[in-house]
Scaffold this motif. Structure first.
Motif, PDB file in Angstrom:
ATOM      1  N   ALA A 123      34.098 -77.826  59.482  1.00 41.05           N
ATOM      2  CA  ALA A 123      33.437 -76.807  58.655  1.00 41.05           C
ATOM      3  C   ALA A 123      33.740 -77.014  57.173  1.00 41.05           C
ATOM      4  N   HIS A 124      34.986 -77.251  56.836  1.00 40.68           N
ATOM      5  CA  HIS A 124      35.348 -77.446  55.427  1.00 40.68           C
ATOM      6  C   HIS A 124      34.691 -78.695  54.862  1.00 40.68           C
ATOM      7  N   ALA A 125      34.702 -79.777  55.630  1.00 40.79           N
ATOM      8  CA  ALA A 125      34.108 -81.028  55.169  1.00 40.79           C
ATOM      9  C   ALA A 125      32.608 -80.884  54.954  1.00 40.79           C
ATOM     10  N   VAL A 126      31.923 -80.225  55.884  1.00 41.05           N
ATOM     11  CA  VAL A 126      30.477 -80.032  55.767  1.00 41.05           C
ATOM     12  C   VAL A 126      30.156 -79.130  54.580  1.00 41.05           C
ATOM     13  N   MET A 172      42.583 -74.768  57.738  1.00 39.72           N
ATOM     14  CA  MET A 172      41.820 -76.018  57.810  1.00 39.72           C
ATOM     15  C   MET A 172      40.370 -75.833  57.369  1.00 39.72           C
ATOM     16  N   LEU A 173      39.938 -74.576  57.181  1.00 37.86           N
ATOM     17  CA  LEU A 173      38.577 -74.300  56.745  1.00 37.86           C
ATOM     18  C   LEU A 173      38.457 -74.237  55.227  1.00 37.86           C
ATOM     19  N   THR A 174      39.582 -74.351  54.527  1.00 39.72           N
ATOM     20  CA  THR A 174      39.549 -74.216  53.071  1.00 39.72           C
ATOM     21  C   THR A 174      40.018 -75.459  52.327  1.00 39.72           C
ATOM     22  N   SER A 192      33.519 -67.691  66.221  1.00 40.14           N
ATOM     23  CA  SER A 192      32.820 -67.543  64.944  1.00 40.14           C
ATOM     24  C   SER A 192      33.689 -68.130  63.845  1.00 40.14           C
ATOM     25  N   TRP A 193      33.070 -68.882  62.934  1.00 39.34           N
ATOM     26  CA  TRP A 193      33.832 -69.472  61.835  1.00 39.34           C
ATOM     27  C   TRP A 193      32.914 -69.709  60.649  1.00 39.34           C
ATOM     28  N   ARG A 194      33.528 -69.826  59.484  1.00 40.58           N
ATOM     29  CA  ARG A 194      32.720 -70.062  58.275  1.00 40.58           C
ATOM     30  C   ARG A 194      33.600 -70.604  57.157  1.00 40.58           C
ATOM     31  N   ALA A 195      33.043 -71.531  56.393  1.00 35.79           N
ATOM     32  CA  ALA A 195      33.685 -72.047  55.184  1.00 35.79           C
ATOM     33  C   ALA A 195      32.621 -72.049  54.097  1.00 35.79           C
ATOM     34  N   ILE A 196      32.807 -71.232  53.055  1.00 36.76           N
ATOM     35  CA  ILE A 196      31.764 -71.066  52.044  1.00 36.76           C
ATOM     36  C   ILE A 196      32.391 -70.742  50.699  1.00 36.76           C
ATOM     37  N   LEU A 197      31.721 -71.174  49.624  1.00 38.25           N
ATOM     38  CA  LEU A 197      32.178 -70.836  48.283  1.00 38.25           C
ATOM     39  C   LEU A 197      31.959 -69.355  48.013  1.00 38.25           C
TER      40      LEU A 197
END
Length: 386
Positions: free
Chosen positions: A185-188, A365-367, A264-269
């Motif tokens: 998620a972080h990489a994408v 790991m998502l950040t 559920s997961w999310r990595a976003i600015l």
């Protein structure tokens, strides 16, 4: 046709792809399901449910024209299939083994279910010529400090990058991330920021992700009914302060688990620039709490018992204090009022924000890019297995 080889057909009306086709199909299907005694979820309009005489439920999940039916009683499933077959032309594929590219493996005796996208990932690797690439152990190496300064600086480089399938590759990887791969998620999230104007270094980062997938094609999510984490929704949130090199915005990352695995997961600015680590963590926690409220409502609606109030774990003690402190002082009065929604939910008891050690927070790991040992530990915490 002989003598008319140079003739063409004039298309009066498109057979497929009409703008209203999906809407009309959904309206017809919805009318049928409601008429058959099912109710539609108020949290997800593609989830239908019906409570049976023994108190259990039968569920139908709809995605365009793909359906997944679940119930304890096989007779109820068969009856629903018969009714659907009378109304619609459909194909019964039997017990669910694959849906939307996700492969389902079940061990009923052990009470375990494993979701993976191995076949899909292998197709993606083959499509971009990475099926024989050397595998790497992490989704994005720490030396990839991507920014817009790495975009093409000359016409020659721009022409070269225009022939690179950057957007297609990122989109293909993104589908795997959305379904079963929170590990990327972080990489994408990082590489997708440069879709409009990617450079060579950006493309190298995408290929690094593909190399990581090459070495972890069989990774998926393991759900265990006997998990020590129980059957309640647990949330974990983290942020990376000013991690974006271009706008200095922080990154929000959260992950929620159920029965020992991520759901559920999310990595976003973040939408605005945070002025402190506390503010960045507070804003991230607000986004996680909104997701927690939605998930908790959906789970309760599906008839699953949950403890009173959702629990979200955060590794910032100062942000947790801010959720409980109603006083506006010089350091916090500038924070957008929408983020104080979190305080309201904490005050009314619908959400509890608790402290967790950074080393035990899988949202880490998502950040950001992590060392291999810590990355693997995060994977274990959310039930990601090979």
């Amino acid at each position: 046709m002989e003598g008319k080889e140079d003739h063409v057909c004039r298309l009066i009306k498109s057979l497929y792809g009409l703008k209203q086709s999906p809407r009309q199909w959904y309206k017809r299907f919805d009318t049928f399901m409601i008429g058959f005694g099912h109710s539609i979820s108020s949290y997800d309009n593609c989830v239908y449910m019906k409570q049976l005489h023994d108190g259990s439920f039968i569920y139908l999940l709809l995605y365009v024209d793909d359906m997944l039916i679940a119930a304890r009683d096989m007779l109820e499933i068969s009856n629903l299939k018969k009714q659907l077959s009378k109304e619609f032309e459909m194909k019964d594929l039997g017990a669910a083994k694959k849906i939307l590219g996700m492969e389902i493996q079940r061990d009923r005796k052990a009470g375990k279910l494993f979701l993976t996208q191995k076949a899909y990932v292998e197709k993606v690797l083959e499509r971009f010529g990475m099926q024989n690439a050397k595998a790497v152990s992490t989704p994005l190496a720490s030396h990839f400090r991507l920014s817009t300064t790495m975009s093409p600086q000359s016409e020659e480089e721009e022409k070269q990058m225009s022939q690179t399938p950057y957007s297609s590759a990122v989109g293909s990887i993104m589908y795997a991330m959305v379904c079963t791969r929170p590990d990327i998620a972080h990489a994408v999230s990082t590489v997708s920021r440069y879709m409009a104007y990617p450079g060579k270094t950006h493309w190298q980062a995408v290929k690094w992700i593909l190399r990581y997938l090459r070495g972890s094609t069989g990774m998926g999510l393991l759900f265990d009914r006997r998990s020590k984490m129980g059957s309640s929704i647990l949330g974990f949130v983290d942020s990376d302060y000013a991690g974006d090199l271009d706008g200095r915005r922080s990154l929000t990352g959260y992950v929620f688990t159920l029965s020992g695995s991520a759901v559920s997961w999310r990595a976003i600015l973040q939408s605005t620039v945070a002025l402190s680590t506390t503010e960045a963590e507070y804003m991230a926690a607000t986004e996680a709490v909104k997701e927690a409220i939605w998930l908790n409502g959906l789970i309760l609606e599906l008839g699953m018992k949950q403890e009173a109030g959702s629990v979200v774990y955060c590794d910032s003690q100062s942000a947790i204090h801010l959720t409980k402190n109603q006083m506006h002082h010089e350091r916090t009065k500038h924070i957008d009022i929408r983020y104080h929604f979190l305080r309201e939910k904490v005050a009314e008891g619908s959400v509890t924000v608790r402290k967790i050690a950074t080393t035990e927070n899988p949202a880490d790991m998502l950040t950001k890019s992590l060392p291999l040992d810590k990355f693997r530990h995060c994977l274990n915490l959310i039930g990601a297995r090979v």
